[in-house]
Write a protein that holds these residues in place. Structure first.
Motif, PDB file in Angstrom:
ATOM      1  N   PRO A 228      10.335  -8.062  15.733  1.00 41.15           N
ATOM      2  CA  PRO A 228      10.310  -8.310  14.282  1.00 41.15           C
ATOM      3  C   PRO A 228       8.923  -8.356  13.652  1.00 41.15           C
ATOM      4  N   GLY A 229       7.896  -8.687  14.420  1.00 42.12           N
ATOM      5  CA  GLY A 229       6.569  -8.860  13.837  1.00 42.12           C
ATOM      6  C   GLY A 229       5.943  -7.555  13.382  1.00 42.12           C
ATOM      7  N   ILE A 230       4.933  -7.666  12.532  1.00 47.50           N
ATOM      8  CA  ILE A 230       4.256  -6.488  11.988  1.00 47.50           C
ATOM      9  C   ILE A 230       3.189  -5.969  12.947  1.00 47.50           C
ATOM     10  N   ASN A 231       2.650  -6.853  13.808  1.00 45.30           N
ATOM     11  CA  ASN A 231       1.581  -6.458  14.726  1.00 45.30           C
ATOM     12  C   ASN A 231       2.137  -6.253  16.130  1.00 45.30           C
ATOM     13  N   ILE A 232       2.005  -5.043  16.662  1.00 52.14           N
ATOM     14  CA  ILE A 232       2.417  -4.802  18.038  1.00 52.14           C
ATOM     15  C   ILE A 232       1.326  -4.031  18.771  1.00 52.14           C
ATOM     16  N   SER A 233       1.069  -4.469  19.991  1.00 50.31           N
ATOM     17  CA  SER A 233       0.047  -3.833  20.821  1.00 50.31           C
ATOM     18  C   SER A 233       0.692  -3.393  22.129  1.00 50.31           C
TER      19      SER A 233
ATOM     20  N   HIS B 261       8.601   2.756  10.979  1.00 49.94           N
ATOM     21  CA  HIS B 261       8.600   1.283  11.021  1.00 49.94           C
ATOM     22  C   HIS B 261       7.376   0.670  10.343  1.00 49.94           C
ATOM     23  N   GLU B 262       6.286   1.416  10.223  1.00 55.74           N
ATOM     24  CA  GLU B 262       5.079   0.980   9.511  1.00 55.74           C
ATOM     25  C   GLU B 262       4.540  -0.358  10.009  1.00 55.74           C
ATOM     26  N   LYS B 263       4.376  -0.474  11.305  1.00 53.46           N
ATOM     27  CA  LYS B 263       3.765  -1.660  11.892  1.00 53.46           C
ATOM     28  C   LYS B 263       2.267  -1.419  12.119  1.00 53.46           C
ATOM     29  N   ASN B 264       1.556  -2.479  12.397  1.00 50.84           N
ATOM     30  CA  ASN B 264       0.161  -2.356  12.806  1.00 50.84           C
ATOM     31  C   ASN B 264       0.155  -2.088  14.309  1.00 50.84           C
ATOM     32  N   LEU B 265       0.205  -0.822  14.652  1.00 52.06           N
ATOM     33  CA  LEU B 265       0.351  -0.408  16.044  1.00 52.06           C
ATOM     34  C   LEU B 265      -1.009  -0.203  16.692  1.00 52.06           C
ATOM     35  N   ALA B 266      -1.190  -0.833  17.857  1.00 53.20           N
ATOM     36  CA  ALA B 266      -2.385  -0.605  18.675  1.00 53.20           C
ATOM     37  C   ALA B 266      -1.931  -0.190  20.066  1.00 53.20           C
ATOM     38  N   LEU B 267      -2.655   0.755  20.663  1.00 55.84           N
ATOM     39  CA  LEU B 267      -2.366   1.188  22.020  1.00 55.84           C
ATOM     40  C   LEU B 267      -3.623   1.074  22.865  1.00 55.84           C
ATOM     41  N   THR B 268      -3.469   0.580  24.087  1.00 59.88           N
ATOM     42  CA  THR B 268      -4.595   0.417  24.997  1.00 59.88           C
ATOM     43  C   THR B 268      -4.189   0.853  26.397  1.00 59.88           C
TER      44      THR B 268
END
Length: 479
Positions: free
Chosen positions: A138-143, A172-179
């Motif tokens: 549900p959150g907007i920030n996902i890493s 979905h327009e989330k703040n997506l980060a990939l590492t």
């Protein structure tokens, strides 16, 4: 929040916790505000005999160790801000594209398997299910963080998950980060370009100078250094100055070389170092006699390294120790840095989730590692069998969450370091066989308590305090 003293109000006791530090008394409250007072002032405070003319009265009133008013809206807002992470849902989504690895480190936590064991690779079907599950968070920030094994040994799935996640995020327009967490050995120029083009961050392992790194990890130092330098040069222009980072894991052999480890990071232009204690999970459990150490031995090493880092900063060399930085952020900031190991409740299940190569879902990567040793106690379910709601509502998530609430743990609830600390039920389970292990007997507790003692002692020294404050100004992040 600034309070004004009411001359006509009769002071009454507030709430605070206390601990003796270097001959003085440290006071803290639930939002992490702290104050160090002398023994005489503390004795008056605890006896209810503190006079309004006392030089510390205003400061004690400010931190609510004494009160002239009831609880205010501002105080409630501060407490809420410190716990905002509870409303975010899982933000760290660890994905294991493969258990295969091209190295075999002495301290391997991940229970990696050999190069040829392709049955331990994630399939495209599983990868799609994993990403679909992640975007139900549900959150907007996902890493999304690729770990292993060595993720680059299943490069096609790393690419699939990366591209499919970016595609899904258009909707979905989330703040997506990939590492990508990698040992760098298989990182080619072509792969690096792909990662840079899609803004996938990089992190590797670097245990110190060449002889030590190769001792701990069976070789690879020259390749790591070469690739790390190249990645820094190529990432920086496209990522606004960002450079890939490195992590060090401290073994018994590492304890001999606090300065040399720090110097290696300085020489490579890395602005921070995270001096991490070893966890007794994965392959590391088979070599504990050779690589493990007591909390006191680690703290002796850590103190030498921390003081050396402080000295370097005093002399103009910028270097941050990340464990200290995280604690300082909790001590001085109005918002928690949301580092999973230092949360209450802990991050397991509600802050992070680990997706294994076969679609099994665990409360955290440590829970997954325990499963690789035959114990599925921290398995939440499987992406083919369970919806996100079923996974997050599983009994083990609830139990782990409850077991990590410091207010319900004897000694923790009264500890002056409660606002800054956290427990890991998974490591409690490994060490003592119970999620609710007695905290003072816990290795992790002893290490965190020792580090916090060091920090508060050094905060009383103006030069060291100045270094710490500069670290906070840099805002290096909590990853």
């Amino acid at each position: 929040m600034k309070k004004s003293s009411n001359a006509n109000a009769k002071p009454k006791p507030g709430h605070y916790r206390f601990r003796e530090i270097n001959g003085k008394i440290l006071l803290t409250n639930d939002v992490g505000t702290h104050l160090i007072v002398d023994r005489e002032t503390f004795d008056k405070l605890s006896a209810g005999k503190l006079d309004k003319s006392d030089k510390m009265y205003a400061q004690l009133l400010e931190m609510n160790a004494i009160r002239e008013t009831d609880i205010t809206v501002e105080e409630v807002e501060r407490l809420r801000n410190k716990n905002l992470f509870l409303f975010n849902g899982p933000q760290l989504l660890i994905v294991i594209p493969t258990l295969r690895c091209n190295q075999k480190c002495r301290y391997c936590h991940a229970s990696a398997v050999g190069r040829g064991s392709s049955e331990y690779d994630m399939t495209p079907e599983t990868a799609k299910r994993v990403v679909d599950t992640i975007f139900n968070v549900p959150g907007i920030n996902i890493s999304i963080e690729f770990q292993g094994g060595e993720p680059l040994m299943n490069w096609e799935i790393v690419k699939f998950i990366t591209d499919y996640s970016i595609e899904q995020n258009l909707m979905h327009e989330k703040n997506l980060a990939l590492t990508l967490v990698t040992n760098m050995a298989l990182l080619t120029d072509e792969k690096m370009k792909y990662l840079i083009d899609r803004k996938v961050g990089l992190c590797t392992s670097l245990d110190g100078p060449e002889f030590l790194h190769n001792h701990n990890r069976g070789g690879g130092y020259s390749e790591v250094v070469k690739k790390l330098k190249k990645a820094g040069e190529r990432y920086s222009p496209k990522f606004g100055g960002y450079k890939p980072g490195a992590l060090t894991t401290i073994t018994r052999e590492s304890l001999k070389y606090p300065r040399e480890i720090v110097d290696t990071y300085v020489e490579l232009g890395l602005g921070s170092i995270h001096l991490r204690s070893l966890n007794p999970v994965g392959f590391a459990t088979m070599q504990l006699k050779d690589i493990y150490y007591s909390p006191d031995e680690f703290l002796e090493f850590y103190e030498k390294a921390l003081d050396y880092i402080i000295e370097l900063n005093k002399n103009g060399t910028s270097m941050v120790e990340r464990t200290a930085w995280l604690f300082l952020s909790k001590i001085f900031s109005d918002y928690d840095p949301d580092y999973m190991d230092l949360r209450s409740p802990c991050g397991a299940g509600i802050g992070q989730i680990a997706f294994n190569y076969n679609g099994d879902v665990y409360t955290c990567d440590e829970g997954r590692m325990i499963a690789m040793q035959g114990d599925n106690s921290f398995r939440m379910g499987n992406v083919f069998e369970n919806s996100y709601d079923e996974l997050i509502g599983s009994p083990i998530v609830k139990q782990t969450c409850l077991a990590s609430i410091l207010d319900g743990i004897p000694r923790c609830t009264d500890c002056a370091y409660k606002p800054y600390c956290g427990v890991c039920p998974v490591l409690n389970y490994v060490e003592k066989g119970s999620l609710y292990s007695i905290t003072p007997q816990n290795r992790r507790h002893k290490i965190f308590e020792g580090i916090l003692d060091m920090i508060f002692i050094r905060l009383q020294d103006e030069a060291a305090r100045s270094v710490f404050m500069k670290w906070l100004e840099k805002g290096i992040g909590a990853a």
